[in-house]
Scaffold this active site. Structure first.
Site, PDB file in Angstrom:
ATOM      1  N   HIS A 220       0.818  -1.209   0.000  1.00  0.00           N
ATOM      2  CA  HIS A 220       0.000   0.000   0.000  1.00  0.00           C
ATOM      3  C   HIS A 220       0.854   1.263   0.000  1.00  0.00           C
ATOM      4  CE1 HIS A 220      -2.761  -3.094   1.666  1.00  0.00           C
ATOM      5  NE2 HIS A 220      -3.595  -2.502   0.833  1.00  0.00           N
ATOM      6  N   ASP A 547      25.688  14.835 -33.122  1.00  0.00           N
ATOM      7  CA  ASP A 547      25.373  13.411 -33.196  1.00  0.00           C
ATOM      8  C   ASP A 547      26.439  12.600 -32.475  1.00  0.00           C
ATOM      9  OD1 ASP A 547      23.900  11.066 -34.420  1.00  0.00           O
ATOM     10  OD2 ASP A 547      25.932  10.751 -35.185  1.00  0.00           O
TER      11      ASP A 547
END
Length: 565
Positions: A220, A547
């Site tokens: 819970h 890149d």
């Protein structure tokens, strides 16, 4: 808070309606969040009904276990909230007959009260009802009495055992006795790597540091019994198993069923790692794992973490676990197949018995290759960061694996340019699983073909091989110059190399020019719109970021230039 919900007040009902759209054998009660079997006979012909439930947020529990051989009905409360007495009573009335009902209840105050009162009312109405309380949380052993422990993922085993016994036609008293005995014997313990957010609250249930984990938590979103620094999965498994095996009372033959349960956000990869070590460790302790399951069975919303359940087995329990059930959440037959089957692949034949003599460029080839390995290792973080901004972030690790492949080359690999490039092609192909691996493997293989049979390659021959390598990458991936890939460093590098040679520069100066042009091309890739690779998926958001693949090319070309100097 980010949740794919509408109004938290209606999230549970909307979830159940969506789930049942794909489950024609199930039905939803009109006035309550209760999922029932839609294929039950008339009440007088019904077998014992097995009913369970609890708050939502534990999916696939509990509605995912409704079906032949498991639950007759599941009662679903609000998130982490016990369902009401009326909802439980509605479930009992909807699916029970003269044979009665067994209520499987996790050991939380709200569940015990509401299921317990519903059972009292049902008995007054003439419906035989038994209750089984599941309290399998071994983490609380030193804190509370056994009857006060929480019920967690081991409850799923009780669903299966009781449901299978009911499907066989066993009477209520027998099923209740079976379920109570199994519940008394099984033990579970969990570990959380993070927290979860209850939709109605909108905030994490507690906080954990980036390097902290929580041992012994429930389902819970509550804290565990102790906090620890993160550690390797195998060590976590060992700590959990030490507690569990100290708690259970195994049969003489030490047979076990094991449940590895994800708490909601743990990837299957990590759950499988936990299962693999749990099986190995339990075997080393002398246990015989007859059945095992691995997946999400009882979760805590999106909490990352795992629990492990051990259930001692006898013949009847094993038979009931083996009974087939079509319910969606019960995954597979649990058969454990150890040792796993590993077969050799069909490898290319390499005649290791034929020595390859050292060539005139062997020392230079080795020095260049090792310089590349050092440079790629040193750039791992930089490349990973670049790739993470416009891709999946694995480039740095991939290049580091490529560096390891270089260092693993045998002495024979450095005999000639061809053997170095061909062996390195095979090495990176095996070492790098991402896209970089095939690209570099293809490039190196084609370059090796250009230098076949040469003990010593000239500058012109190396330059031809370099261009062939770039062309192999273009052929394999379909990209070209300007698409924001490693080609935007390779092709400018080749052009500068050719131009410097044509201008009469010596081979070393010409390659320095190539390395400088590759670096410039890599930096310029930041201005290009990506048209290939993962960066193309984010479009102009990649603009401004060089890149990573092109930067990697510039790094290893600079390393080679340093050796030539």
């Amino acid at each position: 808070m980010k949740k794919l919900i509408n109004d938290p007040r209606f999230a549970v009902r909307e979830m159940l309606e969506g789930a049942l759209a794909l489950a024609p054998s199930l039905a939803l009660l009109a006035e309550e969040n209760v999922v029932i079997r839609n294929d039950l006979p008339d009440a007088p012909q019904r077998r014992v009904a097995v009913i369970s439930g609890g708050g939502a947020g534990h999916e696939p529990a509990h509605a995912g276990y409704v079906g032949p051989g498991m639950l007759s009905a599941a009662v679903v409360g609000d998130v982490f909230t016990s369902p009401s007495v009326d909802a439980v009573l509605a479930a009992v009335r909807a699916v029970s007959g003269p044979a009665g009902a067994l209520l499987v209840v996790k050991n939380y105050t709200g569940d015990r009260l509401n299921f317990g009162l519903a059972a009292e009312i049902a008995r007054e109405e003439g419906i035989p009802v038994e209750i089984v309380i599941v309290a399998d949380d071994a983490a609380l052993a030193s804190l509370v009495a056994p009857e006060r422990r929480r019920g967690i993922a081991g409850t799923v085993f009780i669903h299966k055992l009781a449901g299978a016994a009911a499907e066989r036609g066993a009477p209520l008293a027998d099923i209740a006795s079976l379920a109570r005995s199994a519940s008394s014997d099984l033990r579970t313990m969990g570990v959380g790597l993070g927290t979860c957010i209850v939709p109605a609250v909108g905030l994490p249930s507690f906080s954990l540091g980036a390097e902290e984990i929580e041992f012994g938590l429930g389902i819970h979103g509550e804290k565990g019994v102790r906090r620890s620094a993160i550690k390797p999965a195998n060590e976590i498994v060992e700590e959990i198993l030490a507690v569990l095996t100290g708690e259970i009372t195994p049969s003489a033959d030490k047979r076990l069923a094991v449940l590895v349960n994800g708490l909601g956000a743990t990837p299957p990869m990590e759950l499988a790692i936990v299962l693999g070590h749990a099986l190995k460790s339990l075997g080393g302790m002398g246990f015989s794992v007859s059945r095992a399951w691995c997946g999400n069975f009882m979760t805590a919303l999106e909490m990352p973490g795992v629990s492990i359940t051990l259930l001692p087995l006898d013949d009847r329990r094993l038979q009931l676990l083996d009974d087939a059930t079509p319910v969606s959440a019960w995954q597979g037959d649990g058969q454990v197949r150890l040792p796993i089957t590993i077969v050799p692949g069909a490898a290319a034949h390499v005649d290791q018995g034929v020595p390859v003599p050292r060539g005139p460029q062997s020392d230079l080839l080795r020095a260049g290759a090792l310089a590349v390995a050092d440079a790629l290792d040193g750039a791992e973080a930089e490349l990973g960061d670049l790739d993470g901004k416009a891709g999946d972030g694995d480039l740095g690790a991939s290049m580091a694996r490529g560096a390891a492949a270089i260092r693993n080359l045998a002495d024979r690999s450095f005999a000639t340019p061809e053997t170095l490039l061909a062996d390195l092609s095979a090495g990176v192909r095996r070492a790098i699983a991402g896209s970089s691996g095939p690209f570099y493997a293809a490039a190196l293989l084609r370059a090796a073909g250009q230098l076949r049979g040469l003990d010593c390659a000239t500058e012109a021959q190396w330059r031809t091989a370099f261009l062939a390598a770039a062309q192999a990458i273009s052929d394999l991936g379909g990209a070209g110059r300007g698409d924001r890939t490693m080609l935007d460093a390779l092709l400018p590098g080749h052009e500068a190399w050719q131009q410097a040679t044509d201008q009469g520069q010596n081979p070393v100066a010409a390659f320095f020019a190539a390395a400088a042009a590759a670096h410039a091309g890599a930096m310029a890739s930041a201005t290009l719109m990506p048209r290939a690779g993962r960066a193309s998926y984010i479009g102009d958001r990649a603009i401004g970021i060089p890149d990573g693949g092109a930067v990697a090319v510039a790094i290893w070309m600079k390393a080679i230039a340093g050796v030539l100097e």
